[in-house]
Design a protein around this motif. Structure first.
Motif, mmCIF file in Angstrom:
data_model
loop_
_atom_site.group_PDB
_atom_site.id
_atom_site.type_symbol
_atom_site.label_atom_id
_atom_site.label_comp_id
_atom_site.label_asym_id
_atom_site.label_seq_id
_atom_site.Cartn_x
_atom_site.Cartn_y
_atom_site.Cartn_z
ATOM 1 N N THR A 255 48.630 59.430 35.068
ATOM 2 C CA THR A 255 48.216 58.274 35.865
ATOM 3 C C THR A 255 48.583 56.954 35.205
ATOM 4 O O THR A 255 48.411 55.901 35.812
ATOM 5 C CB THR A 255 46.700 58.308 36.133
ATOM 6 N N SER A 256 49.082 57.007 33.965
ATOM 7 C CA SER A 256 49.539 55.787 33.297
ATOM 8 C C SER A 256 50.672 56.124 32.340
ATOM 9 O O SER A 256 50.750 57.241 31.825
ATOM 10 C CB SER A 256 48.395 55.114 32.526
ATOM 11 N N LEU A 257 51.525 55.145 32.118
ATOM 12 C CA LEU A 257 52.632 55.342 31.185
ATOM 13 C C LEU A 257 52.105 55.521 29.769
ATOM 14 O O LEU A 257 52.620 56.348 29.008
ATOM 15 C CB LEU A 257 53.598 54.156 31.260
ATOM 16 N N ALA A 258 51.068 54.790 29.410
ATOM 17 C CA ALA A 258 50.485 54.909 28.067
ATOM 18 C C ALA A 258 50.008 56.339 27.797
ATOM 19 O O ALA A 258 50.202 56.867 26.697
ATOM 20 C CB ALA A 258 49.332 53.927 27.903
ATOM 21 N N GLU A 259 49.417 56.956 28.790
ATOM 22 C CA GLU A 259 48.941 58.339 28.665
ATOM 23 C C GLU A 259 50.114 59.287 28.390
ATOM 24 O O GLU A 259 50.027 60.176 27.533
ATOM 25 C CB GLU A 259 48.216 58.727 29.944
ATOM 26 N N ASN B 3 60.091 55.034 42.462
ATOM 27 C CA ASN B 3 59.365 54.105 43.341
ATOM 28 C C ASN B 3 57.880 54.054 43.011
ATOM 29 O O ASN B 3 57.247 53.015 43.170
ATOM 30 C CB ASN B 3 59.543 54.499 44.808
ATOM 31 N N GLU B 4 57.315 55.153 42.556
ATOM 32 C CA GLU B 4 55.882 55.231 42.269
ATOM 33 C C GLU B 4 55.534 55.007 40.804
ATOM 34 O O GLU B 4 54.382 54.857 40.463
ATOM 35 C CB GLU B 4 55.330 56.591 42.704
ATOM 36 N N GLY B 5 56.519 55.038 39.921
ATOM 37 C CA GLY B 5 56.236 54.903 38.488
ATOM 38 C C GLY B 5 57.429 55.285 37.643
ATOM 39 O O GLY B 5 58.441 54.607 37.655
ATOM 40 N N TYR B 6 57.303 56.422 36.941
ATOM 41 C CA TYR B 6 58.350 56.832 36.011
ATOM 42 C C TYR B 6 58.529 58.339 36.013
ATOM 43 O O TYR B 6 57.597 59.087 36.298
ATOM 44 C CB TYR B 6 57.992 56.415 34.576
ATOM 45 N N ALA C 185 57.975 65.274 33.496
ATOM 46 C CA ALA C 185 56.678 64.972 34.066
ATOM 47 C C ALA C 185 56.800 63.682 34.858
ATOM 48 O O ALA C 185 57.748 62.916 34.702
ATOM 49 C CB ALA C 185 55.617 64.826 32.979
ATOM 50 N N LEU C 186 55.828 63.450 35.738
ATOM 51 C CA LEU C 186 55.793 62.234 36.544
ATOM 52 C C LEU C 186 54.678 61.317 36.060
ATOM 53 O O LEU C 186 53.621 61.782 35.634
ATOM 54 C CB LEU C 186 55.548 62.589 38.013
ATOM 55 N N VAL C 187 54.925 60.023 36.163
ATOM 56 C CA VAL C 187 53.883 59.024 35.933
ATOM 57 C C VAL C 187 53.707 58.302 37.256
ATOM 58 O O VAL C 187 54.642 57.642 37.733
ATOM 59 C CB VAL C 187 54.246 58.036 34.822
ATOM 60 N N ASN C 188 52.534 58.422 37.856
ATOM 61 C CA ASN C 188 52.252 57.783 39.126
ATOM 62 C C ASN C 188 51.406 56.539 38.858
ATOM 63 O O ASN C 188 50.203 56.640 38.634
ATOM 64 C CB ASN C 188 51.521 58.746 40.068
ATOM 65 N N CYS C 189 52.027 55.367 38.900
ATOM 66 C CA CYS C 189 51.339 54.109 38.593
ATOM 67 C C CYS C 189 50.716 53.452 39.809
ATOM 68 O O CYS C 189 49.903 52.547 39.667
ATOM 69 C CB CYS C 189 52.326 53.118 37.953
ATOM 70 N N LYS C 190 51.090 53.891 41.011
ATOM 71 C CA LYS C 190 50.539 53.287 42.233
ATOM 72 C C LYS C 190 49.253 54.010 42.617
ATOM 73 O O LYS C 190 49.146 55.217 42.472
ATOM 74 C CB LYS C 190 51.550 53.384 43.371
ATOM 75 N N PRO C 191 48.278 53.260 43.109
ATOM 76 C CA PRO C 191 46.995 53.879 43.505
ATOM 77 C C PRO C 191 47.103 54.768 44.712
ATOM 78 O O PRO C 191 47.955 54.750 45.489
ATOM 79 C CB PRO C 191 46.098 52.683 43.802
#
Length: 47
Positions: free
Chosen positions: A8-12, A25-28, A41-47
């Motif tokens: 849920t976050s790039l830092a994680e 489009n949603e993150g990384y 793995a996916l990082v989903n930064c959008k709520p």
């Protein structure tokens, strides 16, 4: 069978040992090296 890890976050993802591979489009899209090759793995930064 393994599933796709979603953070849920790039830092994680970075704390888990992943590195940024590509922006989406949603993150990384992130990756880490394993004994079997690259794990993605996916990082989903959008709520």
């Amino acid at each position: 069978m393994s599933g796709v890890m979603v953070f849920t976050s790039l830092a994680e993802a970075l704390r888990a040992g992943y590195q940024v591979y590509e922006r989406t489009n949603e993150g990384y899209l992130v990756r880490t090296r394993t004994d079997a090759g690259w794990a993605l793995a996916l990082v989903n930064c959008k709520p």
